[in-house]
Scaffold this motif. Structure first.
Motif, PDB file in Angstrom:
ATOM      1  N   TYR A 294      -6.187  -3.272   5.056  1.00 41.04           N
ATOM      2  CA  TYR A 294      -6.315  -2.589   3.772  1.00 41.04           C
ATOM      3  C   TYR A 294      -6.860  -1.180   4.004  1.00 41.04           C
ATOM      4  O   TYR A 294      -7.910  -1.012   4.616  1.00 41.04           O
ATOM      5  CB  TYR A 294      -7.222  -3.375   2.830  1.00 41.04           C
ATOM      6  CG  TYR A 294      -6.581  -4.638   2.324  1.00 41.04           C
ATOM      7  CD1 TYR A 294      -5.804  -4.634   1.171  1.00 41.04           C
ATOM      8  CD2 TYR A 294      -6.725  -5.836   3.029  1.00 41.04           C
ATOM      9  CE1 TYR A 294      -5.186  -5.789   0.716  1.00 41.04           C
ATOM     10  CE2 TYR A 294      -6.119  -6.998   2.588  1.00 41.04           C
ATOM     11  CZ  TYR A 294      -5.345  -6.969   1.426  1.00 41.04           C
ATOM     12  OH  TYR A 294      -4.737  -8.120   0.989  1.00 41.04           O
TER      13      TYR A 294
ATOM     14  N   ALA B 107      -0.733  -6.209  -3.010  1.00 43.70           N
ATOM     15  CA  ALA B 107      -1.113  -7.484  -2.406  1.00 43.70           C
ATOM     16  C   ALA B 107      -0.178  -8.590  -2.856  1.00 43.70           C
ATOM     17  O   ALA B 107       0.227  -9.451  -2.063  1.00 43.70           O
ATOM     18  CB  ALA B 107      -2.560  -7.818  -2.768  1.00 43.70           C
ATOM     19  N   ALA B 108       0.202  -8.586  -4.134  1.00 45.46           N
ATOM     20  CA  ALA B 108       1.099  -9.624  -4.649  1.00 45.46           C
ATOM     21  C   ALA B 108       2.473  -9.527  -4.002  1.00 45.46           C
ATOM     22  O   ALA B 108       3.077 -10.548  -3.634  1.00 45.46           O
ATOM     23  CB  ALA B 108       1.206  -9.499  -6.169  1.00 45.46           C
ATOM     24  N   ALA B 109       2.995  -8.307  -3.861  1.00 46.73           N
ATOM     25  CA  ALA B 109       4.305  -8.137  -3.241  1.00 46.73           C
ATOM     26  C   ALA B 109       4.278  -8.589  -1.796  1.00 46.73           C
ATOM     27  O   ALA B 109       5.225  -9.226  -1.311  1.00 46.73           O
ATOM     28  CB  ALA B 109       4.731  -6.672  -3.334  1.00 46.73           C
TER      29      ALA B 109
ATOM     30  N   THR C 146      -2.802  -8.225   8.298  1.00 43.85           N
ATOM     31  CA  THR C 146      -2.900  -7.330   7.152  1.00 43.85           C
ATOM     32  C   THR C 146      -4.117  -6.430   7.285  1.00 43.85           C
ATOM     33  O   THR C 146      -5.208  -6.890   7.641  1.00 43.85           O
ATOM     34  CB  THR C 146      -3.003  -8.133   5.840  1.00 43.85           C
ATOM     35  OG1 THR C 146      -1.881  -8.998   5.725  1.00 43.85           O
ATOM     36  CG2 THR C 146      -3.033  -7.189   4.639  1.00 43.85           C
TER      37      THR C 146
ATOM     38  N   SER D  66      -3.034  -4.579  -8.348  1.00 45.95           N
ATOM     39  CA  SER D  66      -2.892  -5.666  -7.377  1.00 45.95           C
ATOM     40  C   SER D  66      -1.441  -5.885  -6.967  1.00 45.95           C
ATOM     41  O   SER D  66      -1.134  -6.850  -6.262  1.00 45.95           O
ATOM     42  CB  SER D  66      -3.455  -6.962  -7.972  1.00 45.95           C
ATOM     43  OG  SER D  66      -2.751  -7.312  -9.155  1.00 45.95           O
ATOM     44  N   ALA D  67      -0.541  -5.001  -7.390  1.00 45.22           N
ATOM     45  CA  ALA D  67       0.886  -5.203  -7.124  1.00 45.22           C
ATOM     46  C   ALA D  67       1.184  -5.234  -5.635  1.00 45.22           C
ATOM     47  O   ALA D  67       2.045  -5.996  -5.177  1.00 45.22           O
ATOM     48  CB  ALA D  67       1.710  -4.112  -7.804  1.00 45.22           C
TER      49      ALA D  67
ATOM     50  N   ALA E 185       5.926  -1.467  -3.630  1.00 43.26           N
ATOM     51  CA  ALA E 185       5.002  -2.032  -4.617  1.00 43.26           C
ATOM     52  C   ALA E 185       4.278  -0.926  -5.366  1.00 43.26           C
ATOM     53  O   ALA E 185       3.167  -1.131  -5.841  1.00 43.26           O
ATOM     54  CB  ALA E 185       3.997  -2.949  -3.931  1.00 43.26           C
TER      55      ALA E 185
ATOM     56  N   ARG F 243       4.798 -14.922   3.286  1.00 44.55           N
ATOM     57  CA  ARG F 243       5.058 -16.354   3.472  1.00 44.55           C
ATOM     58  C   ARG F 243       6.406 -16.588   4.147  1.00 44.55           C
ATOM     59  O   ARG F 243       6.525 -17.413   5.065  1.00 44.55           O
ATOM     60  CB  ARG F 243       5.028 -17.065   2.109  1.00 44.55           C
ATOM     61  CG  ARG F 243       5.348 -18.557   2.167  1.00 44.55           C
ATOM     62  CD  ARG F 243       5.250 -19.185   0.799  1.00 44.55           C
ATOM     63  NE  ARG F 243       6.159 -18.555  -0.147  1.00 44.55           N
ATOM     64  CZ  ARG F 243       7.451 -18.869  -0.264  1.00 44.55           C
ATOM     65  NH1 ARG F 243       7.991 -19.778   0.557  1.00 44.55           N
ATOM     66  NH2 ARG F 243       8.206 -18.284  -1.162  1.00 44.55           N
TER      67      ARG F 243
ATOM     68  N   PRO G 222      12.301 -10.832  -2.669  1.00 44.51           N
ATOM     69  CA  PRO G 222      11.478 -11.041  -1.474  1.00 44.51           C
ATOM     70  C   PRO G 222      12.219 -11.700  -0.321  1.00 44.51           C
ATOM     71  O   PRO G 222      12.027 -11.325   0.843  1.00 44.51           O
ATOM     72  CB  PRO G 222      10.339 -11.934  -1.987  1.00 44.51           C
ATOM     73  CG  PRO G 222      10.259 -11.655  -3.450  1.00 44.51           C
ATOM     74  CD  PRO G 222      11.665 -11.392  -3.874  1.00 44.51           C
TER      75      PRO G 222
ATOM     76  N   LEU H 154       2.287 -10.846  -0.422  1.00 39.79           N
ATOM     77  CA  LEU H 154       2.154 -12.301  -0.344  1.00 39.79           C
ATOM     78  C   LEU H 154       3.517 -12.988  -0.429  1.00 39.79           C
ATOM     79  O   LEU H 154       3.792 -13.945   0.299  1.00 39.79           O
ATOM     80  CB  LEU H 154       1.240 -12.812  -1.461  1.00 39.79           C
ATOM     81  CG  LEU H 154      -0.263 -12.632  -1.241  1.00 39.79           C
ATOM     82  CD1 LEU H 154      -1.029 -13.049  -2.492  1.00 39.79           C
ATOM     83  CD2 LEU H 154      -0.727 -13.439  -0.039  1.00 39.79           C
ATOM     84  N   ARG H 155       4.362 -12.491  -1.310  1.00 38.06           N
ATOM     85  CA  ARG H 155       5.679 -13.109  -1.476  1.00 38.06           C
ATOM     86  C   ARG H 155       6.534 -12.966  -0.223  1.00 38.06           C
ATOM     87  O   ARG H 155       7.278 -13.882   0.147  1.00 38.06           O
ATOM     88  CB  ARG H 155       6.393 -12.493  -2.689  1.00 38.06           C
ATOM     89  CG  ARG H 155       5.766 -12.865  -4.024  1.00 38.06           C
ATOM     90  CD  ARG H 155       6.619 -12.421  -5.187  1.00 38.06           C
ATOM     91  NE  ARG H 155       6.653 -10.972  -5.340  1.00 38.06           N
ATOM     92  CZ  ARG H 155       5.810 -10.289  -6.107  1.00 38.06           C
ATOM     93  NH1 ARG H 155       4.858 -10.923  -6.761  1.00 38.06           N
ATOM     94  NH2 ARG H 155       5.917  -8.980  -6.211  1.00 38.06           N
TER      95      ARG H 155
END
Length: 293
Positions: free
Chosen positions: A39, A18-20, A37, A15-16, A88, A26, A104, A22-23
């Motif tokens: 996928y 998606a997490a990267a 986005t 999940s790295a 990521a 924003r 980020p 998101l930061r």
């Protein structure tokens, strides 16, 4: 304000990716940028998504590691579409070569405020593999075998998988006799690998080609000759700093078109993903990609 399409590789580091994103997302949206986005189902699909976004006038963000960066960068090569990277993945070597920040906020600042700059890409041709375009390097020999082992690792992640893969590859490798043609000039040697590098880094932070530049229209061709295994392990350790190029077992030349052949079946790879066997031809496409860095 820029319009971005982020293409995420959901398999890069779990999940790295998606997490990267998101930061960074924003911060981009807070600054007024538009972000959508997508996928990807595969690397080929990621390239298709990137091309479609570029056709709509959007900048593309490759979210993941060197595999997706290389595939998207190759898909956008020659199109004029700007590419941004959100590292990521396991290696992130091309992002490292560009000097992209890990923070980020700093990365968002690059994506929002920097103008796209021309970067070279590498066209790769082989009789047993479809023509493709990559960003970082093409490598043939023990490192390609090590990368294959790392890609197939189930219990190890990140840099650890590279080290384990390299150890497994080196202990079973026997030197091959190479014929390397660089801009028409033939070089022959018996050894472990040949690397045609656009980016200085490969294999999760190893500085294989310290003098490589992504915008000079040339590839650094690094040839590592046969050596005792203990010496080769010492040389591998020196890849962290790039000091290996000072050893007599390492030869470096430069050129814009390189063909690599061998006296037996030798694997090659590119940007951590392309897997095939020699012979292979790599040529520079100068300034073919516009990158935000």
């Amino acid at each position: 304000m820029r319009q971005f399409t982020a293409v995420v590789n959901p398999t890069a580091g779990g999940s790295a990716g998606a997490a990267a994103l998101l930061r960074v997302a924003r911060l981009l949206r807070e600054a007024g940028a538009e972000l959508e986005t997508e996928y990807s189902r595969s690397l080929a699909h990621a390239g298709e998504l990137a091309r479609r976004a570029g056709e709509r006038g959007r900048a593309v963000l490759a979210v993941g590691g060197d595999g997706i960066a290389g595939r998207i960068g190759g898909a956008l090569s020659g199109t004029g579409t700007p590419l941004g990277l959100v590292p990521a993945g396991r290696g992130n070597d091309f992002a490292r070569a560009l000097g992209l920040p890990a923070d980020p906020a700093a990365l968002a600042g690059v994506l929002l405020g920097h103008e796209p700059r021309p970067v070279d890409t590498i066209e790769v041709e082989s009789a047993v593999h479809d023509r493709t375009v990559v960003l970082g390097s093409v490598y043939a020999g023990v490192d390609a075998l090590a990368n294959r082992h790392a890609n197939n690792a189930r219990l190890l992640r990140g840099t650890a998988s590279y080290y384990a893969g390299a150890l497994r590859a080196v202990t079973t490798w026997r030197a091959a006799r190479y014929r390397i043609t660089v801009d028409g000039r033939v070089h022959e040697h018996r050894g472990y690998t040949v690397v045609a590098a656009n980016s200085g880094y490969y294999g999760s932070g190893r500085l294989i080609a310290p003098d490589a530049r992504v915008d000079d229209g040339l590839l650094e061709v690094v040839m590592i000759t046969e050596a005792p295994r203990l010496l080769f392990f010492a040389l591998m350790n020196e890849l962290k700093s790039g000091s290996h190029v000072r050893r007599p077992q390492v030869r470096v030349v430069r050129g814009s078109e390189i063909r690599v052949e061998a006296d037996r079946e030798v694997p090659y790879g590119a940007d951590g993903e392309v897997e095939a066997v020699l012979p292979v031809t790599a040529r520079v496409l100068p300034g073919a990609l516009r990158v935000l860095y």
